[in-house]
Design a protein around this motif. Structure first.
Motif, PDB file in Angstrom:
ATOM      1  N   CYS A   1      -4.215   1.088   3.813  1.00 35.17           N
ATOM      2  CA  CYS A   1      -5.265   0.235   4.395  1.00 35.17           C
ATOM      3  C   CYS A   1      -6.469   1.099   4.772  1.00 35.17           C
ATOM      4  O   CYS A   1      -6.314   2.280   5.108  1.00 35.17           O
ATOM      5  N   GLY A   2      -7.628   0.479   4.795  1.00 41.24           N
ATOM      6  CA  GLY A   2      -8.833   1.101   5.343  1.00 41.24           C
ATOM      7  C   GLY A   2      -9.156   2.434   4.696  1.00 41.24           C
ATOM      8  O   GLY A   2      -9.141   2.607   3.470  1.00 41.24           O
ATOM      9  N   THR A   3      -9.447   3.401   5.546  1.00 44.15           N
ATOM     10  CA  THR A   3      -9.797   4.737   5.059  1.00 44.15           C
ATOM     11  C   THR A   3      -8.680   5.338   4.215  1.00 44.15           C
ATOM     12  O   THR A   3      -8.935   6.008   3.210  1.00 44.15           O
ATOM     13  N   SER A   4      -7.445   5.092   4.588  1.00 35.09           N
ATOM     14  CA  SER A   4      -6.321   5.638   3.815  1.00 35.09           C
ATOM     15  C   SER A   4      -6.302   5.037   2.407  1.00 35.09           C
ATOM     16  O   SER A   4      -5.909   5.693   1.438  1.00 35.09           O
ATOM     17  N   PHE A   5      -6.731   3.785   2.299  1.00 37.37           N
ATOM     18  CA  PHE A   5      -6.841   3.141   0.986  1.00 37.37           C
ATOM     19  C   PHE A   5      -7.884   3.870   0.137  1.00 37.37           C
ATOM     20  O   PHE A   5      -7.694   4.110  -1.059  1.00 37.37           O
TER      21      PHE A   5
ATOM     22  N   GLY B   1      -6.516   6.841  -1.280  1.00 34.31           N
ATOM     23  CA  GLY B   1      -5.720   6.467  -2.458  1.00 34.31           C
ATOM     24  C   GLY B   1      -6.606   6.279  -3.681  1.00 34.31           C
ATOM     25  O   GLY B   1      -6.251   6.688  -4.791  1.00 34.31           O
ATOM     26  N   LEU B   2      -7.785   5.659  -3.479  1.00 31.02           N
ATOM     27  CA  LEU B   2      -8.698   5.457  -4.613  1.00 31.02           C
ATOM     28  C   LEU B   2      -9.159   6.795  -5.183  1.00 31.02           C
ATOM     29  O   LEU B   2      -9.292   6.960  -6.389  1.00 31.02           O
ATOM     30  N   VAL B   3      -9.407   7.753  -4.289  1.00 29.15           N
ATOM     31  CA  VAL B   3      -9.780   9.094  -4.770  1.00 29.15           C
ATOM     32  C   VAL B   3      -8.617   9.688  -5.555  1.00 29.15           C
ATOM     33  O   VAL B   3      -8.782  10.221  -6.657  1.00 29.15           O
ATOM     34  N   ALA B   4      -7.416   9.555  -4.978  1.00 28.36           N
ATOM     35  CA  ALA B   4      -6.241  10.207  -5.566  1.00 28.36           C
ATOM     36  C   ALA B   4      -5.944   9.702  -6.975  1.00 28.36           C
ATOM     37  O   ALA B   4      -5.463  10.452  -7.823  1.00 28.36           O
ATOM     38  N   LYS B   5      -6.239   8.437  -7.215  1.00 33.65           N
ATOM     39  CA  LYS B   5      -5.936   7.843  -8.534  1.00 33.65           C
ATOM     40  C   LYS B   5      -6.548   8.676  -9.677  1.00 33.65           C
ATOM     41  O   LYS B   5      -5.924   8.890 -10.709  1.00 33.65           O
TER      42      LYS B   5
ATOM     43  N   LEU C   1       7.056   4.559  -8.607  1.00 35.13           N
ATOM     44  CA  LEU C   1       6.936   5.376  -7.393  1.00 35.13           C
ATOM     45  C   LEU C   1       5.829   4.768  -6.539  1.00 35.13           C
ATOM     46  O   LEU C   1       4.670   4.713  -6.957  1.00 35.13           O
ATOM     47  N   VAL C   2       6.218   4.275  -5.368  1.00 33.22           N
ATOM     48  CA  VAL C   2       5.225   3.736  -4.442  1.00 33.22           C
ATOM     49  C   VAL C   2       4.837   4.846  -3.477  1.00 33.22           C
ATOM     50  O   VAL C   2       5.699   5.490  -2.877  1.00 33.22           O
ATOM     51  N   VAL C   3       3.548   5.100  -3.388  1.00 37.30           N
ATOM     52  CA  VAL C   3       3.051   6.130  -2.466  1.00 37.30           C
ATOM     53  C   VAL C   3       2.319   5.415  -1.335  1.00 37.30           C
ATOM     54  O   VAL C   3       1.309   4.753  -1.563  1.00 37.30           O
ATOM     55  N   ALA C   4       2.882   5.496  -0.144  1.00 44.11           N
ATOM     56  CA  ALA C   4       2.244   4.853   1.016  1.00 44.11           C
ATOM     57  C   ALA C   4       1.452   5.914   1.757  1.00 44.11           C
ATOM     58  O   ALA C   4       1.989   6.968   2.088  1.00 44.11           O
ATOM     59  N   ILE C   5       0.184   5.639   1.993  1.00 49.28           N
ATOM     60  CA  ILE C   5      -0.647   6.609   2.722  1.00 49.28           C
ATOM     61  C   ILE C   5      -0.974   6.028   4.092  1.00 49.28           C
ATOM     62  O   ILE C   5      -1.526   4.922   4.191  1.00 49.28           O
TER      63      ILE C   5
END
Ligand code: F6R
Length: 614
Positions: free
Chosen positions: A303-307, A310-314, A345-349
């Motif tokens: 969620c939020g900033t952590s999301f 995740g977008l960067v990590a993709k 693999l689900v990665v939860a940030i």
């Protein structure tokens, strides 16, 4: 999302509890309250608004000395943020006091039942039901621990509860389901709190509680059971940071301190991961290499900033591992029948490890047999416990409500994961991994240099403090940076801010461009595909329409100079690492602009740090 403290020991409970609340105020600041239990009765004080309002009440109406106390700082869910809905809540006779974090979903039925039996409610909260139910159980002759177990069996939803009763002035009892609660283990004293920060001044020994557990603390010890009263073991751990990490250390805001801690936070997150032999080690990885080889899809949930992390990590995950990677808002995931199976693999940030949307999403993924890895900054939190593997970010406690060092270290942890996957699946050679690790390991020094020269960004923020709207453009890995820059400004300065993918400009957002509109543009490093050139075109397009261009470009990029009304120089790093440096000026800009407007940067309105309700 609500901070809770409980204390039993030889110190004056009021001081310990109020100090604990001060360290937890980032969790909510709609109201604050305390209840003390002396040998005779309960005494409570509470007040809407920030803790400072409670301090005033305590000055005007002092409380007697007591060695048992509970306290609460609220982020309102049920009931307006006024005095009457502030916690603690007491039963009608004032024999039991309770504080609560979460939402009791069956509260309407419980309230109707209690009202039918003649109970009069003094607030609009779901929490007050618990006070009355506990009182009824105490009337039946149960002690507070057994009463709590019995009441919890009737509750639905998410809750952390902490209670004290006049009839039992030797203990404080807590319970948790889906909301955080940790135990602080002292010498002749014990603590309960939503977060270790509340008791870090007294002890660094903590006990992690599991789901659906009741804990009783007395001076002498701690007892944990399930809701049926069966004894269970908590997991003891040592908190690896100290009081200084939970203090501002001379900065005006925690957020500013946390921005300046980023070189250290990134370095700590990298520490010990890469061996001299050139292999990556992720100590908290509980998934075998064989299991990782079976993965055919990655879904990042946050969620939020952590999301945005995740977008960067993709970009890095797909580029380095060639595994398809989706990034999804955790709050959307389980409501759309996602395609997930054992090879996903689900990665939860999650910085906090407690965000309810993310937690529920990983539970849903696990039900579909997916493997879950969490990237988390909070030892002892729920998400790592409910995951198959965890990579801890070692950012240290993040207290400012707006995430900063959390974001950067999440990106670093995602990159470590991506490189590890690349290593075990053979999509990168060892020397390629070494080269990328060398580049990542150079980031802390680059960040330090950037921060040392950040003064002009602060000046810019003060200059633009009357702006009514600010836009952010980015492309590729710079696009999530634009989104993050806009989020920081919205949540801290309360002004309209939006992030766009620069390529989308012509498909609509360009209509917003007008004379003087500040537009930040995150320019990709030179020499990568045609991204740089395309971005320069975008800058010209918006400038032609009168916008004020604030260009973030790497050192040595002279092409952008003619088109930049303001130029912010970034250290030279590869494209995939640019988010780690480009985000920092945007954090500083938002922090400084909000300061110039006189806002409380650490406690923005309507927000709370850890969102433990859906
Ligand atoms: C924004 C911010 C939030 C959090 C979000 C997720 O500055 O801090 O958007 O990023 O609430 O929190 P965690 O990472 O704790 O799951």
């Amino acid at each position: 999302m609500c901070g809770i403290v409980g204390y039993v020991g030889d110190q004056q409970a009021l001081g310990v509890v109020v100090e604990g609340l001060r360290r937890l105020e980032y969790r909510g600041y709609d109201s604050a309250g305390v209840a003390l239990c002396d040998a005779v009765r309960l005494h409570a004080r509470k007040r809407s608004g920030k803790l400072a309002n409670l301090d005033k009440v305590l000055d005007e109406q002092p409380l007697p000395g007591a060695s048992i106390g509970i306290g609460h700082t609220r982020w309102a869910t049920h009931g307006a943020p006024n005095d009457r809905n502030a916690h603690p809540h007491l039963d009608a006779a004032g024999r039991v006091a309770v504080v609560h974090n979460g939402i009791i979903e069956n509260f309407a039925a419980l309230r109707a039942e209690l009202e039918q039996s003649g109970v009069e409610f003094a607030s609009d909260t779901d929490t007050e039901c618990v006070a009355h139910l506990l009182a009824l159980e105490l009337d039946r002759g149960l002690d507070l621990t057994a009463a709590m177990q019995s009441v919890c069996r009737r509750l639905e939803g998410a809750f952390t509860l902490v209670a004290t009763a006049a009839a039992d002035p030797s203990r404080v009892v807590g319970a948790r389901r889906n909301s955080p609660l940790v135990v602080g283990l002292g010498d002749g004293e014990n603590f309960l709190a939503s977060d270790v920060a509340a008791f870090i001044a007294h002890t660094r020994q903590a006990l992690e509680l599991g789901q659906d557990q009741v804990v009783t603390i007395t001076r002498e010890g701690v007892r944990v059971t399930d809701f049926d009263g069966r004894p269970v073991e908590g997991t003891a751990y040592h908190v690896d940071w100290d009081l200084s990490a939970a203090e501002k250390g001379g900065y005006d805001w925690f957020m500013r301190k946390e921005i300046y801690e980023q070189p250290r936070a990134v370095a700590d997150t990298l520490l010990g991961r890469f061996t001299r032999e050139g292999t990556l080690q992720l100590d908290e990885m509980r998934l075998s290499d064989d299991e990782l080889r079976e993965v055919d899809k990655i879904i990042v949930l946050a969620c939020g900033t952590s999301f945005y992390a995740g977008l960067v990590a993709k970009y890095a995950i797909e580029h380095w591992t060639r595994i398809p990677c989706e990034v999804e808002l955790a709050s959307e995931f389980r409501y759309r029948d996602p395609i997930v199976d054992h090879s996903t693999l689900v990665v939860a940030i999650s910085q906090s490890g407690e965000t309810m949307d993310t937690l529920q999403a990983i539970r849903h993924a696990r039900q579909q047999r997916a493997r879950v890895l969490s990237i988390c900054n909070t030892n002892g939190s729920t998400m790592p416990r409910e995951s198959d593997a965890v990579i801890y970010t070692h950012a240290g406690p993040e207290i400012g409500v707006a995430s900063t060092k959390g974001f950067l270290t999440q990106i670093v942890a995602c990159y470590l994961l991506a490189l590890y996957l690349a290593q075990v699946r053979g999509t990168k050679f060892g020397d390629e991994i070494t080269e990328i690790m060398d580049q990542i390991e150079a980031v802390p020094a680059a960040l330090q240099k950037l921060l040392d020269g950040i003064g002009p960004v602060e000046e810019l923020a003060r200059e633009l403090s009357t702006a009514r709207s600010v836009l952010f453009l980015g492309r590729h890995a710079g696009y999530p940076v634009a989104l993050e820059g806009a989020l920081k400004l919205k949540e801290l300065a309360y002004i309209h801010a939006e992030g766009f993918a620069a390529g989308e400009l012509k498909h609509g957002p360009i209509a917003l461009m007008e004379e003087g509109l500040p537009v930040f543009v995150v320019v990709p490093p030179q020499g990568r595909d045609q991204l740089h050139e395309k971005m320069v075109n975008n800058i010209q397009e918006i400038r032609a329409r009168g916008a004020r261009t604030i260009v973030l470009a790497e050192e040595g990029d002279e092409v952008v100079v003619p088109y930049a009304d303001t130029l912010i120089r970034l250290p030279r790093v590869p494209t995939l690492l640019q988010p780690l440096v480009a985000t920092v000026p945007l954090q500083v800009f938002a922090c400084e602009l909000a300061t110039a407007l006189g806002h409380d940067v650490d406690q923005p309105r309507n927000l709370a740090k850890s969102v433990t309700v859906e």
